[in-house]
Design an enzyme around this catalytic site. Structure first.
Site, PDB file in Angstrom:
ATOM      1  NE  ARG A 118      -3.844   1.961   2.581  1.00  0.00           N
ATOM      2  CZ  ARG A 118      -3.717   3.093   3.257  1.00  0.00           C
ATOM      3  NH1 ARG A 118      -2.598   3.354   3.923  1.00  0.00           N
ATOM      4  NH2 ARG A 118      -4.702   3.976   3.285  1.00  0.00           N
ATOM      5  CB  SER A 163     -12.598  -1.970   0.810  1.00  0.00           C
ATOM      6  OG  SER A 163     -11.200  -2.072   0.874  1.00  0.00           O
ATOM      7  CE  LYS A 185      -7.924   3.204   4.482  1.00  0.00           C
ATOM      8  NZ  LYS A 185      -8.940   2.538   3.647  1.00  0.00           N
TER       9      LYS A 185
END
Length: 220
Positions: free
Chosen positions: A49, A118, A147
């Site tokens: 990521r 997701s 996040k």
């Protein structure tokens, strides 16, 4: 090395301890060095990521990490970027709800690649399976520092999602060694972790401990 079809058929097992990379805790090491420690400890699936790297740097890193994952026989996917997944010959890609549609990603990547999506609702999960997703990442399960402004998902919703689809479900978001056992009985195939792995001083040791807990949680 397993071929694409073998990897997809074994997802139920390989999604058990899903590591998502984060360069927040490099402390002078390279990401590849930290990833190798995680692989040595027993991570069973790895997602690269990168939100800030320019594409050529992202690709260069993806090629390095792919070689490591191949060496340890661990499936390797790219977060969001289908182009980098293609160019690096990754095993697949993980998409968000606002990323490229599953059907388009499948057309570009081919039938033998892994596509994860997701999901936060039962409807999203059911649609993802219909569209051809191979697995779901569901969360955030707990509050997470990776996040901002994330709404956590009730345990009951996670369980309902698992019951509504036949593809594997991975729980993600704020999961660590102290709360992992709360997910027992939900029906998940595995857990995705970031800080619980990469913020640790001894990454391989942390991964081994997590694997013990996951075994107790899943009963497998």
């Amino acid at each position: 090395m397993m071929c694409g079809n073998d990897i997809r058929e074994n997802l139920q097992i390989s999604l058990r301890l899903y590591a998502v990379t984060d360069r927040s805790w490099l402390f002078g090491e390279t990401l590849a060095q930290q990833v190798e420690k995680a692989l040595q400890g027993g991570v069973t699936f790895l997602q690269l990521r990168e939100k800030q790297l320019q594409e050529e740097k992202f690709l260069e890193e993806a090629l390095t990490i792919r070689e490591l994952c191949n060496r340890y026989h661990v499936p390797f996917v790219i977060n969001d970027n289908v182009k980098v997944a293609l160019r690096s010959r990754a095993d697949g890609v993980h998409l968000g709800q606002s990323d490229m549609k599953i059907q388009e990603a499948r057309r570009l990547l081919g039938e033998d690649k892994i596509i994860g999506l997701s999901a936060q609702t039962v409807d999203q999960a059911i649609q993802a399976e219909k569209d051809g997703a191979n697995y779901l990442g569901v969360g955030a399960i707990f509050e997470t520092s990776t996040k901002l402004n994330v709404i956590t998902l009730p345990k009951g919703t996670l369980k309902e999602i698992c019951q509504s689809v036949s593809i594997p479900v991975v729980a993600i978001g704020g999961i660590n060694s102290s709360n992992l056992m709360k997910l027992k009985g939900t029906g998940i195939s595995g857990v995705a972790m970031i800080s619980a792995i990469f913020s640790e001083d001894e990454i391989a040791v942390a991964v081994r401990r997590l694997n013990v807990l996951i075994e107790k949680m899943t009963g497998l």
